[in-house]
Design a protein around this motif. Sequence first.
Motif, PDB file in Angstrom:
ATOM      1  N   ALA A  79       0.815  -1.222   0.000  1.00 14.18           N
ATOM      2  CA  ALA A  79       0.000   0.000   0.000  1.00 14.18           C
ATOM      3  C   ALA A  79       0.848   1.272   0.000  1.00 14.18           C
ATOM      4  N   GLY A  80       2.161   1.107   0.207  1.00 15.90           N
ATOM      5  CA  GLY A  80       3.033   2.273   0.244  1.00 15.90           C
ATOM      6  C   GLY A  80       3.067   2.981   1.583  1.00 15.90           C
ATOM      7  N   THR A  81       2.558   2.323   2.621  1.00 17.08           N
ATOM      8  CA  THR A  81       2.535   2.950   3.951  1.00 17.08           C
ATOM      9  C   THR A  81       3.528   2.310   4.917  1.00 17.08           C
ATOM     10  N   TYR A  82       4.296   1.339   4.431  1.00 15.45           N
ATOM     11  CA  TYR A  82       5.288   0.684   5.291  1.00 15.45           C
ATOM     12  C   TYR A  82       6.312   1.729   5.750  1.00 15.45           C
ATOM     13  N   GLY A  83       6.621   1.694   7.035  1.00 13.10           N
ATOM     14  CA  GLY A  83       7.612   2.618   7.579  1.00 13.10           C
ATOM     15  C   GLY A  83       7.023   3.937   8.023  1.00 13.10           C
ATOM     16  N   THR A  84       5.699   4.062   7.979  1.00 15.89           N
ATOM     17  CA  THR A  84       5.019   5.263   8.445  1.00 15.89           C
ATOM     18  C   THR A  84       4.255   4.912   9.718  1.00 15.89           C
ATOM     19  N   CYS A  85       4.436   5.698  10.751  1.00 23.03           N
ATOM     20  CA  CYS A  85       3.779   5.449  12.038  1.00 23.03           C
ATOM     21  C   CYS A  85       2.260   5.540  11.872  1.00 23.03           C
ATOM     22  N   GLU A  86       1.565   4.543  12.375  1.00 25.62           N
ATOM     23  CA  GLU A  86       0.106   4.510  12.273  1.00 25.62           C
ATOM     24  C   GLU A  86      -0.562   5.521  13.200  1.00 25.62           C
ATOM     25  N   ARG A  87       0.148   6.021  14.208  1.00 23.00           N
ATOM     26  CA  ARG A  87      -0.441   6.983  15.143  1.00 23.00           C
ATOM     27  C   ARG A  87      -0.196   8.424  14.728  1.00 23.00           C
ATOM     28  N   CYS A  88       1.058   8.760  14.474  1.00 19.63           N
ATOM     29  CA  CYS A  88       1.392  10.171  14.223  1.00 19.63           C
ATOM     30  C   CYS A  88       1.668  10.475  12.754  1.00 19.63           C
ATOM     31  N   GLY A  89       1.850   9.444  11.929  1.00 25.44           N
ATOM     32  CA  GLY A  89       2.087   9.649  10.511  1.00 25.44           C
ATOM     33  C   GLY A  89       3.522   9.993  10.139  1.00 25.44           C
ATOM     34  N   ARG A  90       4.404  10.066  11.128  1.00 23.00           N
ATOM     35  CA  ARG A  90       5.814  10.348  10.840  1.00 23.00           C
ATOM     36  C   ARG A  90       6.532   9.052  10.456  1.00 23.00           C
ATOM     37  N   PRO A  91       7.675   9.187   9.803  1.00 20.04           N
ATOM     38  CA  PRO A  91       8.438   7.986   9.427  1.00 20.04           C
ATOM     39  C   PRO A  91       8.938   7.227  10.669  1.00 20.04           C
ATOM     40  N   ILE A  92       8.939   5.922  10.550  1.00 24.06           N
ATOM     41  CA  ILE A  92       9.523   5.068  11.584  1.00 24.06           C
ATOM     42  C   ILE A  92      11.013   4.975  11.281  1.00 24.06           C
ATOM     43  N   ALA A  93      11.831   5.165  12.297  1.00 26.76           N
ATOM     44  CA  ALA A  93      13.285   5.154  12.110  1.00 26.76           C
ATOM     45  C   ALA A  93      13.751   3.837  11.491  1.00 26.76           C
ATOM     46  N   ALA A  94      14.693   3.953  10.570  1.00 28.54           N
ATOM     47  CA  ALA A  94      15.239   2.776   9.885  1.00 28.54           C
ATOM     48  C   ALA A  94      15.817   1.778  10.885  1.00 28.54           C
ATOM     49  N   GLU A  95      16.419   2.282  11.956  1.00 25.25           N
ATOM     50  CA  GLU A  95      16.994   1.398  12.975  1.00 25.25           C
ATOM     51  C   GLU A  95      15.915   0.548  13.634  1.00 25.25           C
ATOM     52  N   ARG A  96      14.760   1.160  13.884  1.00 29.13           N
ATOM     53  CA  ARG A  96      13.644   0.417  14.497  1.00 29.13           C
ATOM     54  C   ARG A  96      13.154  -0.654  13.534  1.00 29.13           C
ATOM     55  N   LEU A  97      13.017  -0.296  12.270  1.00 31.70           N
ATOM     56  CA  LEU A  97      12.547  -1.266  11.279  1.00 31.70           C
ATOM     57  C   LEU A  97      13.576  -2.371  11.049  1.00 31.70           C
ATOM     58  N   GLU A  98      14.836  -2.052  11.240  1.00 29.27           N
ATOM     59  CA  GLU A  98      15.884  -3.071  11.121  1.00 29.27           C
ATOM     60  C   GLU A  98      15.732  -4.114  12.223  1.00 29.27           C
ATOM     61  N   ILE A  99      15.470  -3.627  13.426  1.00 30.12           N
ATOM     62  CA  ILE A  99      15.332  -4.517  14.581  1.00 30.12           C
ATOM     63  C   ILE A  99      13.973  -5.201  14.589  1.00 30.12           C
ATOM     64  N   ARG A 100      12.944  -4.440  14.235  1.00 32.56           N
ATOM     65  CA  ARG A 100      11.574  -4.955  14.269  1.00 32.56           C
ATOM     66  C   ARG A 100      10.867  -4.590  12.965  1.00 32.56           C
ATOM     67  N   PRO A 101      11.051  -5.386  11.923  1.00 31.32           N
ATOM     68  CA  PRO A 101      10.514  -5.039  10.607  1.00 31.32           C
ATOM     69  C   PRO A 101       8.984  -4.970  10.546  1.00 31.32           C
ATOM     70  N   THR A 102       8.304  -5.503  11.538  1.00 31.78           N
ATOM     71  CA  THR A 102       6.841  -5.451  11.541  1.00 31.78           C
ATOM     72  C   THR A 102       6.301  -4.264  12.340  1.00 31.78           C
ATOM     73  N   ALA A 103       7.183  -3.376  12.787  1.00 35.98           N
ATOM     74  CA  ALA A 103       6.760  -2.239  13.613  1.00 35.98           C
ATOM     75  C   ALA A 103       5.700  -1.398  12.911  1.00 35.98           C
ATOM     76  N   ARG A 104       4.708  -0.995  13.685  1.00 40.33           N
ATOM     77  CA  ARG A 104       3.611  -0.173  13.149  1.00 40.33           C
ATOM     78  C   ARG A 104       3.701   1.264  13.631  1.00 40.33           C
ATOM     79  N   THR A 105       4.485   1.467  14.684  1.00 42.41           N
ATOM     80  CA  THR A 105       4.575   2.807  15.262  1.00 42.41           C
ATOM     81  C   THR A 105       6.028   3.204  15.451  1.00 42.41           C
ATOM     82  N   CYS A 106       6.260   4.499  15.533  1.00 42.17           N
ATOM     83  CA  CYS A 106       7.587   5.013  15.813  1.00 42.17           C
ATOM     84  C   CYS A 106       7.899   4.823  17.307  1.00 42.17           C
TER      85      CYS A 106
END
Length: 109
Positions: A79-106
């Motif tokens: 959908a093109g929304t991967y890596g975008t926080c579901e709560r605030c809409g800001r990008p999720i840090a690459a480091e967080r996605l590296e550790i937890r690729p299923t993260a939904r929030t920053c």
Amino acid sequence: MDAIRERLLDDRRRTQRRLGELTGDFREIVEASRATNADDEHDPEGATIAFERSQVATLVQQAERHLTDVGEALARLDAGTYGTCERCGRPIAAERLEIRPTARTCVSC
């Protein structure tokens, strides 16, 4: 994005294998408890059997939840929304996605 997709697909394959192993373990524990005349409440070994069954059931549930999380991450990727926080809409840090690729929030949210 191809690397992210491959990582998520690899995670899904590993989790599916693990789920299969855990399901087999659970069946073995249930079958073993049926094969014995153990009374979980009065048999000293019964508590161990009940604990093992509960522990494996919990691991099965965790694996199933993780598969759902991976599926949802793949859907966000499509959908093109991967890596975008579901709560605030800001990008999720690459480091967080590296550790937890299923993260939904920053981290902040």
